[in-house]
Design a protein around this motif. Structure first.
Motif, PDB file in Angstrom:
ATOM      1  N   TYR A   1       0.900  -1.226  -0.101  1.00  0.00           N
ATOM      2  CA  TYR A   1       0.011   0.101   0.098  1.00  0.00           C
ATOM      3  C   TYR A   1       0.946   1.293   0.084  1.00  0.00           C
ATOM      4  O   TYR A   1       0.698   2.223  -0.592  1.00  0.00           O
ATOM      5  CB  TYR A   1      -0.931   0.083   1.100  1.00  0.00           C
ATOM      6  CG  TYR A   1      -1.716   1.327   1.473  1.00  0.00           C
ATOM      7  CD1 TYR A   1      -2.910   1.418   0.698  1.00  0.00           C
ATOM      8  CD2 TYR A   1      -1.158   2.017   2.374  1.00  0.00           C
ATOM      9  CE1 TYR A   1      -3.704   2.548   0.967  1.00  0.00           C
ATOM     10  CE2 TYR A   1      -1.932   3.161   2.333  1.00  0.00           C
ATOM     11  CZ  TYR A   1      -2.968   3.707   1.946  1.00  0.00           C
ATOM     12  OH  TYR A   1      -3.871   5.012   2.151  1.00  0.00           O
TER      13      TYR A   1
ATOM     14  N   MET B   1       0.957   4.256  -2.770  1.00  0.00           N
ATOM     15  CA  MET B   1       1.045   5.498  -2.784  1.00  0.00           C
ATOM     16  C   MET B   1       1.956   6.422  -3.015  1.00  0.00           C
ATOM     17  O   MET B   1       1.699   7.685  -3.578  1.00  0.00           O
ATOM     18  CB  MET B   1       0.638   5.739  -1.014  1.00  0.00           C
ATOM     19  CG  MET B   1      -0.708   5.315  -0.806  1.00  0.00           C
ATOM     20  SD  MET B   1      -2.269   6.382  -1.703  1.00  0.00           S
ATOM     21  CE  MET B   1      -2.948   5.054  -2.187  1.00  0.00           C
TER      22      MET B   1
ATOM     23  N   LEU C   1     -11.063  -3.881  -4.424  1.00  0.00           N
ATOM     24  CA  LEU C   1     -10.886  -4.011  -2.888  1.00  0.00           C
ATOM     25  C   LEU C   1     -12.263  -4.254  -2.440  1.00  0.00           C
ATOM     26  O   LEU C   1     -12.394  -5.110  -1.348  1.00  0.00           O
ATOM     27  CB  LEU C   1     -10.482  -2.293  -2.331  1.00  0.00           C
ATOM     28  CG  LEU C   1      -9.055  -2.033  -2.271  1.00  0.00           C
ATOM     29  CD1 LEU C   1      -9.054  -0.832  -1.429  1.00  0.00           C
ATOM     30  CD2 LEU C   1      -8.392  -3.190  -1.498  1.00  0.00           C
TER      31      LEU C   1
ATOM     32  N   GLU D   1      -7.379  -7.281  -2.240  1.00  0.00           N
ATOM     33  CA  GLU D   1      -6.662  -6.413  -1.748  1.00  0.00           C
ATOM     34  C   GLU D   1      -5.275  -6.238  -2.716  1.00  0.00           C
ATOM     35  O   GLU D   1      -4.648  -5.256  -3.125  1.00  0.00           O
ATOM     36  CB  GLU D   1      -6.255  -6.088  -0.263  1.00  0.00           C
ATOM     37  CG  GLU D   1      -5.566  -6.897   0.365  1.00  0.00           C
ATOM     38  CD  GLU D   1      -6.038  -7.934   1.026  1.00  0.00           C
ATOM     39  OE1 GLU D   1      -7.156  -8.153   0.799  1.00  0.00           O
ATOM     40  OE2 GLU D   1      -5.405  -8.715   1.972  1.00  0.00           O
TER      41      GLU D   1
ATOM     42  N   ILE E   1      -4.116  -3.102  -5.218  1.00  0.00           N
ATOM     43  CA  ILE E   1      -2.883  -2.548  -4.732  1.00  0.00           C
ATOM     44  C   ILE E   1      -1.922  -2.671  -5.973  1.00  0.00           C
ATOM     45  O   ILE E   1      -1.181  -1.680  -6.508  1.00  0.00           O
ATOM     46  CB  ILE E   1      -2.360  -2.836  -3.424  1.00  0.00           C
ATOM     47  CG1 ILE E   1      -3.352  -2.364  -2.413  1.00  0.00           C
ATOM     48  CG2 ILE E   1      -1.077  -1.974  -3.116  1.00  0.00           C
ATOM     49  CD1 ILE E   1      -2.805  -2.691  -0.856  1.00  0.00           C
TER      50      ILE E   1
END
Lengths: 339, 210
Positions: A122, A126, B47, B52, B56
């Motif tokens: 994640y 980002m 999601l 997930e 991502i």
């Protein structure tokens, strides 16, 4: 007290509670960002035998506040030939991922906003989105210098992201997890058990790539005052300009926090007779951030082709070789060294 | 459930609008940015499906790397839209045939027996790691296809570089290995020069003294 609050908000309590937690992370972060600007000017000042800002408040401590008020009062000039919507979207896209990434950062064994399994992924996602702010700002300004700056920045960030990603692959091989909290607890056992030692080449590559990724000196060709005036944000003024700086400093805190969590044992204590504490984390992050300022005061700017060579021909091979070394060592009796 | 439905329909609406704008936007940079938005919203829908890792990875690979390179190229193009639209009406019939054919094919596939199952999947227990499961399946049951795909990609990378690499005589580059091996004597020549003062200047200085 908690129960009475819970009763007050009823079914909307989870939303309110999450919002409160977000504020509890973002507010100290904003203060840390503001005071990093002062720390940078002070530290570099003393390194160059100057005093740095010392007029506003005792020891210059109110300087960030004064800067903030000044920038808020200034007019935001939107160039006539610019693409207006995207021009204003640029700073927003720069700062949003810089804050969003903090959602999965653990400050303590239990102190984390979103304890998700793929936390490391994640954060990588980002930080890779953050480049859009720079690209869009440079393009929408409709200015040659801004455009050159954004092109340089895009190429640089994409290149160093690969080395950074590979460095993190070594970490998740050792920790057997993508969850940042589990990565920290996997390093338990004191100073010599942290990952900086078995993954030393990856630690160095990660930290230098982090400097490049945040567009800091000596890799700040995207700004390059002496060649392309101020690069991608040359057309920005007032708060729109300040937001780019907030994003840059938020990213510095973020990459230093990640380096501390993944290679320096996060909140773990370096010696067995002292307890683990969030203070250790702040100490480690503070030292790494200080290194960022130190680099800026020490190194001259890289030439663009040298940056590209360092990223592609030095860092990526180093990380690939060390990933193979880690993988091979895990099949031997010395595997415990890498866990 | 109602909240999840609301999120799904919001994301789906944004996805459709973004997808539509990709092909209708006049400015190619806007089209590329709408494609970024489409990828991002698609990741949001994944999601919702509890995938997930894929979500991502979509953001990381497509939004963070592929589209940046796309934008990089598109931003530098100077596209004349009027010239691009010149042959629109003459190409329309053949394009319409291809489009209808593709729509029919998709309808056939989507209405086939593989897509009839409408039963909702059972919600996974807490502590279930989508990433770990995916990795386990990928490296055990599907090891051979996975490695073949990796080799295929490697060949594609090598081929792309081999096709575009051209040796240029006039390009300048530095050799860092040679740079660090340079000794002082390669660059500087030390010359012995004894100091010498003009006799007249010496005399003038003597006269100036009181």
């Amino acid at each position: 007290m908690m129960e009475s609050l819970q009763a007050l908000f009823g079914s909307s309590w989870p939303v309110v509670w999450t919002l409160a937690k977000i504020v509890a992370i973002v507010l100290p972060l904003m203060i840390a960002i503001a005071y990093l600007t002062l720390a940078e000017r002070k530290v570099i000042g003393y390194m160059q035998v100057r005093i740095g800002p010392n007029r506003v408040g005792y020891f210059g401590l109110l300087q960030p506040l004064a800067d903030g008020i000044k920038l808020l009062m200034k007019e935001i000039i939107v160039p006539t030939a610019s693409n207006k919507g995207l021009f204003l979207l640029g700073p927003v896209l720069a700062i949003a991922p810089a804050f969003a990434a903090w959602a999965v950062v653990p400050f303590d064994a239990t102190l984390v906003l979103a304890d998700i399994d793929a936390g490391l992924l994640y954060i990588l996602a980002m930080t890779s989105v953050a480049v859009y702010g720079v690209i869009i700002a440079g393009w929408a300004s409709n200015s040659k210098y801004a455009f050159l700056g954004s092109l340089r920045s895009a190429a640089q960030i994409v290149s160093y992201e690969i080395a950074m990603g590979f460095a993190l692959v070594g970490v998740l091989m050792s920790a057997n997890s993508l969850n940042l909290g589990k990565i920290v607890t996997a390093q338990a056992g004191g100073f010599w058990h942290w990952y900086w030692l078995p993954l030393f080449p990856l630690f160095i590559v990660y930290f230098i790539s982090a400097v490049a990724e945040t567009n800091r000196a000596p890799f700040d060709v995207a700004e390059g005052e002496s060649e392309i005036v101020a690069g991608f944000h040359v057309e920005y003024s007032g708060m729109a300009f300040a937001v780019f700086f907030l994003a840059e400093y938020a990213n510095i805190w973020l990459v230093c926090m990640l380096a501390a969590l993944m290679f320096l044992g996060g909140w773990l204590s370096p010696v067995p007779f002292l307890p683990d504490s969030i203070l250790w984390l702040f100490l480690k992050v503070g030292f790494l951030v200080f290194c960022f300022l130190w680099f800026r005061a020490t190194f001259p700017r890289y030439r663009y082709d040298q940056i590209m060579r360092l990223g592609w021909k030095v860092f990526i091979p180093i990380t690939l070789v060390w990933i193979i070394v880690v993988g091979a060592m895990m099949q031997t009796p010395w595997a415990y060294l890498f866990h | 459930m109602i909240f999840q439905d609301f999120v799904f329909y919001t994301l789906a609406a944004i996805l459709l609008i973004a997808g539509l704008r990709v092909i209708t936007a006049r400015n190619p940079v806007h089209a590329a940015l709408f494609l970024v938005l489409a990828f991002f919203t698609a990741a949001g829908i994944w999601l919702l499906l509890e995938a997930e890792f894929l979500a991502i990875a979509l953001v990381l690979v497509y939004v963070g790397a592929v589209m940046v390179l796309f934008l990089f190229v598109v931003m530098m193009l100077d596209i004349n839209l009027d010239r691009l639209r010149e042959g629109f009406w003459s190409y329309l019939p053949i394009a319409a045939v291809v489009g209808v054919l593709m729509a029919v094919e998709m309808a056939l596939v989507l209405s086939g027996r593989y897509f009839i199952e409408a039963a909702a999947p059972v919600a996974k227990p807490a502590g279930y790691s989508n990433t770990a499961e995916l990795g386990r399946v990928l490296y055990t049951d599907y090891l051979l296809p996975f490695e073949l795909a990796a080799v295929l990609l490697l060949v594609a990378i090598v081929a792309a570089i081999a096709l575009t690499l051209r040796e240029r005589k006039d390009s300048k580059f530095i050799d860092p290995a040679a740079q660090v091996q340079v000794k002082r004597n390669d660059r500087v020549r030390m010359v012995s020069m004894p100091s010498y003062t003009e006799p007249e200047a010496e005399q003038a200085q003597q006269e100036l003294k009181p």
